[in-house]
Design a protein around this motif. Structure first.
Motif, PDB file in Angstrom:
ATOM      1  N   PRO A 110     100.240  -1.862  35.260  1.00 24.97           N
ATOM      2  CA  PRO A 110      99.394  -1.656  34.091  1.00 24.97           C
ATOM      3  C   PRO A 110     100.195  -1.700  32.792  1.00 24.97           C
ATOM      4  O   PRO A 110      99.653  -2.022  31.734  1.00 24.97           O
ATOM      5  CB  PRO A 110      98.768  -0.287  34.316  1.00 24.97           C
ATOM      6  CG  PRO A 110      99.537   0.360  35.390  1.00 24.97           C
ATOM      7  CD  PRO A 110     100.257  -0.710  36.140  1.00 24.97           C
ATOM      8  N   TYR A 111     101.493  -1.421  32.860  1.00 27.02           N
ATOM      9  CA  TYR A 111     102.351  -1.452  31.674  1.00 27.02           C
ATOM     10  C   TYR A 111     102.570  -2.900  31.224  1.00 27.02           C
ATOM     11  O   TYR A 111     102.375  -3.230  30.054  1.00 27.02           O
ATOM     12  CB  TYR A 111     103.696  -0.779  31.971  1.00 27.02           C
ATOM     13  CG  TYR A 111     103.557   0.573  32.613  1.00 27.02           C
ATOM     14  CD1 TYR A 111     103.341   1.713  31.836  1.00 27.02           C
ATOM     15  CD2 TYR A 111     103.620   0.723  33.991  1.00 27.02           C
ATOM     16  CE1 TYR A 111     103.204   2.964  32.413  1.00 27.02           C
ATOM     17  CE2 TYR A 111     103.477   1.970  34.576  1.00 27.02           C
ATOM     18  CZ  TYR A 111     103.268   3.082  33.786  1.00 27.02           C
ATOM     19  OH  TYR A 111     103.120   4.318  34.367  1.00 27.02           O
ATOM     20  N   SER A 112     102.971  -3.766  32.151  1.00 22.94           N
ATOM     21  CA  SER A 112     103.195  -5.177  31.823  1.00 22.94           C
ATOM     22  C   SER A 112     101.895  -5.859  31.435  1.00 22.94           C
ATOM     23  O   SER A 112     101.858  -6.656  30.495  1.00 22.94           O
ATOM     24  CB  SER A 112     103.800  -5.914  33.020  1.00 22.94           C
ATOM     25  OG  SER A 112     105.030  -5.356  33.364  1.00 22.94           O
ATOM     26  N   TRP A 113     100.836  -5.548  32.168  1.00 25.50           N
ATOM     27  CA  TRP A 113      99.540  -6.151  31.873  1.00 25.50           C
ATOM     28  C   TRP A 113      99.071  -5.778  30.463  1.00 25.50           C
ATOM     29  O   TRP A 113      98.631  -6.627  29.707  1.00 25.50           O
ATOM     30  CB  TRP A 113      98.512  -5.711  32.918  1.00 25.50           C
ATOM     31  CG  TRP A 113      97.134  -6.173  32.621  1.00 25.50           C
ATOM     32  CD1 TRP A 113      96.629  -7.432  32.792  1.00 25.50           C
ATOM     33  CD2 TRP A 113      96.073  -5.387  32.070  1.00 25.50           C
ATOM     34  NE1 TRP A 113      95.311  -7.466  32.392  1.00 25.50           N
ATOM     35  CE2 TRP A 113      94.948  -6.216  31.949  1.00 25.50           C
ATOM     36  CE3 TRP A 113      95.965  -4.060  31.684  1.00 25.50           C
ATOM     37  CZ2 TRP A 113      93.737  -5.769  31.446  1.00 25.50           C
ATOM     38  CZ3 TRP A 113      94.754  -3.606  31.190  1.00 25.50           C
ATOM     39  CH2 TRP A 113      93.658  -4.461  31.079  1.00 25.50           C
ATOM     40  N   ASN A 114      99.190  -4.502  30.107  1.00 24.19           N
ATOM     41  CA  ASN A 114      98.791  -4.039  28.781  1.00 24.19           C
ATOM     42  C   ASN A 114      99.572  -4.780  27.689  1.00 24.19           C
ATOM     43  O   ASN A 114      99.028  -5.088  26.637  1.00 24.19           O
ATOM     44  CB  ASN A 114      99.041  -2.537  28.656  1.00 24.19           C
ATOM     45  CG  ASN A 114      98.615  -1.981  27.308  1.00 24.19           C
ATOM     46  OD1 ASN A 114      97.488  -1.576  27.111  1.00 24.19           O
ATOM     47  ND2 ASN A 114      99.541  -1.961  26.358  1.00 24.19           N
ATOM     48  N   ASP A 115     100.848  -5.058  27.952  1.00 25.67           N
ATOM     49  CA  ASP A 115     101.716  -5.674  26.943  1.00 25.67           C
ATOM     50  C   ASP A 115     101.691  -7.198  26.958  1.00 25.67           C
ATOM     51  O   ASP A 115     102.338  -7.828  26.126  1.00 25.67           O
ATOM     52  CB  ASP A 115     103.152  -5.175  27.120  1.00 25.67           C
ATOM     53  CG  ASP A 115     103.273  -3.693  26.810  1.00 25.67           C
ATOM     54  OD1 ASP A 115     102.359  -3.126  26.177  1.00 25.67           O
ATOM     55  OD2 ASP A 115     104.293  -3.097  27.214  1.00 25.67           O
ATOM     56  N   ASP A 116     100.959  -7.792  27.882  1.00 30.52           N
ATOM     57  CA  ASP A 116     100.849  -9.240  27.929  1.00 30.52           C
ATOM     58  C   ASP A 116     100.197  -9.735  26.639  1.00 30.52           C
ATOM     59  O   ASP A 116      99.183  -9.183  26.204  1.00 30.52           O
ATOM     60  CB  ASP A 116     100.001  -9.649  29.142  1.00 30.52           C
ATOM     61  CG  ASP A 116      99.989 -11.146  29.352  1.00 30.52           C
ATOM     62  OD1 ASP A 116      99.393 -11.854  28.501  1.00 30.52           O
ATOM     63  OD2 ASP A 116     100.551 -11.604  30.345  1.00 30.52           O
ATOM     64  N   PRO A 117     100.761 -10.770  26.008  1.00 30.62           N
ATOM     65  CA  PRO A 117     100.190 -11.267  24.753  1.00 30.62           C
ATOM     66  C   PRO A 117      98.726 -11.708  24.865  1.00 30.62           C
ATOM     67  O   PRO A 117      97.987 -11.678  23.879  1.00 30.62           O
ATOM     68  CB  PRO A 117     101.080 -12.453  24.385  1.00 30.62           C
ATOM     69  CG  PRO A 117     102.355 -12.223  25.108  1.00 30.62           C
ATOM     70  CD  PRO A 117     101.998 -11.478  26.363  1.00 30.62           C
ATOM     71  N   ALA A 118      98.283 -12.100  26.056  1.00 31.09           N
ATOM     72  CA  ALA A 118      96.898 -12.538  26.234  1.00 31.09           C
ATOM     73  C   ALA A 118      95.929 -11.366  26.388  1.00 31.09           C
ATOM     74  O   ALA A 118      94.716 -11.552  26.332  1.00 31.09           O
ATOM     75  CB  ALA A 118      96.792 -13.448  27.456  1.00 31.09           C
ATOM     76  N   CYS A 119      96.460 -10.164  26.574  1.00 34.56           N
ATOM     77  CA  CYS A 119      95.618  -8.980  26.768  1.00 34.56           C
ATOM     78  C   CYS A 119      95.055  -8.503  25.427  1.00 34.56           C
ATOM     79  O   CYS A 119      95.729  -8.573  24.397  1.00 34.56           O
ATOM     80  CB  CYS A 119      96.445  -7.873  27.421  1.00 34.56           C
ATOM     81  SG  CYS A 119      95.465  -6.509  28.036  1.00 34.56           S
ATOM     82  N   THR A 120      93.813  -8.029  25.439  1.00 35.51           N
ATOM     83  CA  THR A 120      93.174  -7.511  24.227  1.00 35.51           C
ATOM     84  C   THR A 120      92.651  -6.103  24.487  1.00 35.51           C
ATOM     85  O   THR A 120      92.561  -5.662  25.636  1.00 35.51           O
ATOM     86  CB  THR A 120      91.982  -8.396  23.806  1.00 35.51           C
ATOM     87  OG1 THR A 120      90.948  -8.275  24.808  1.00 35.51           O
ATOM     88  CG2 THR A 120      92.388  -9.848  23.620  1.00 35.51           C
ATOM     89  N   ALA A 121      92.277  -5.431  23.418  1.00 37.21           N
ATOM     90  CA  ALA A 121      91.688  -4.097  23.546  1.00 37.21           C
ATOM     91  C   ALA A 121      90.433  -4.155  24.412  1.00 37.21           C
ATOM     92  O   ALA A 121      90.195  -3.255  25.237  1.00 37.21           O
ATOM     93  CB  ALA A 121      91.364  -3.528  22.168  1.00 37.21           C
ATOM     94  N   GLU A 122      89.637  -5.197  24.254  1.00 39.35           N
ATOM     95  CA  GLU A 122      88.421  -5.342  25.044  1.00 39.35           C
ATOM     96  C   GLU A 122      88.738  -5.458  26.529  1.00 39.35           C
ATOM     97  O   GLU A 122      88.031  -4.885  27.363  1.00 39.35           O
ATOM     98  CB  GLU A 122      87.605  -6.558  24.577  1.00 39.35           C
ATOM     99  CG  GLU A 122      87.010  -6.388  23.193  1.00 39.35           C
ATOM    100  CD  GLU A 122      88.031  -6.590  22.054  1.00 39.35           C
ATOM    101  OE1 GLU A 122      89.076  -7.259  22.247  1.00 39.35           O
ATOM    102  OE2 GLU A 122      87.778  -6.052  20.969  1.00 39.35           O
ATOM    103  N   HIS A 123      89.811  -6.200  26.879  1.00 36.53           N
ATOM    104  CA  HIS A 123      90.231  -6.301  28.281  1.00 36.53           C
ATOM    105  C   HIS A 123      90.603  -4.932  28.830  1.00 36.53           C
ATOM    106  O   HIS A 123      90.223  -4.578  29.947  1.00 36.53           O
ATOM    107  CB  HIS A 123      91.456  -7.219  28.431  1.00 36.53           C
ATOM    108  CG  HIS A 123      91.198  -8.644  28.177  1.00 36.53           C
ATOM    109  ND1 HIS A 123      92.067  -9.431  27.463  1.00 36.53           N
ATOM    110  CD2 HIS A 123      90.178  -9.453  28.526  1.00 36.53           C
ATOM    111  CE1 HIS A 123      91.599 -10.652  27.395  1.00 36.53           C
ATOM    112  NE2 HIS A 123      90.448 -10.709  28.026  1.00 36.53           N
ATOM    113  N   VAL A 124      91.366  -4.182  28.057  1.00 37.45           N
ATOM    114  CA  VAL A 124      91.856  -2.879  28.517  1.00 37.45           C
ATOM    115  C   VAL A 124      90.696  -1.909  28.712  1.00 37.45           C
ATOM    116  O   VAL A 124      90.598  -1.236  29.745  1.00 37.45           O
ATOM    117  CB  VAL A 124      92.907  -2.308  27.539  1.00 37.45           C
ATOM    118  CG1 VAL A 124      93.322  -0.913  27.944  1.00 37.45           C
ATOM    119  CG2 VAL A 124      94.119  -3.234  27.484  1.00 37.45           C
TER     120      VAL A 124
END
Length: 146
Positions: A110-124
């Motif tokens: 979840p740490y790497s996923w959260n910090d992925d440039p393609a990740c957004t607040a909506e995704h989280v």
């Protein structure tokens, strides 16, 4: 109930509850990448990453490690992170791969996923809410734990 019986005064918080509260926290206070919490000194409720928001939901203050929590809160906090990890494995799989093409990790962090440039607040927020629904579906039957 016997006169000597002391009913519990606290409500049992489930990992699903923490995940939903973390999603609400992010809606109200903002999402952050790179560290658990946005560096700020002017607010006790900084923008947070997915796991930072779970910590805020659990403790009511920034949590950078599960040892920052009361002993009684640690299992639910860790179970919420595990539920999010399981959900990410199914819906947002990201695995680190070495130079030979082998996975370096078995689960989506979840740490790497959260910090992925393609990740957004909506995704989280959607992932936190989805993980909560999944946890409820797997652990509750007719309103009670299986």
């Amino acid at each position: 109930m016997k006169a000597t019986h002391n009913p519990p005064t606290a409500v049992q918080v489930t990992p699903a509850d923490l995940l939903r509260m973390a999603a609400l926290y992010l809606r109200r206070h903002g999402w952050h990448q790179g560290t658990y919490y946005a560096p700020t000194t002017d607010t006790p409720t900084p923008a947070a990453c997915a796991v930072g928001a779970i910590g805020m939901a659990c403790a009511g203050h920034p949590v950078k490690h599960f040892s920052d929590l009361r002993t009684d809160d640690r299992p639910t906090y860790l179970d919420a992170i595990a539920a999010l990890t399981d959900y990410l494995d199914q819906h947002y799989p990201i695995h680190l791969v070495d130079d030979d093409g082998y996975w370096l990790d078995e689960h989506t962090s979840p740490y790497s996923w959260n910090d992925d440039p393609a990740c957004t607040a909506e995704h989280v927020i959607a992932a936190l809410e989805g993980a909560a629904k999944q946890w409820d579906r797997l652990h509750n039957q007719k309103g009670g734990n299986r």
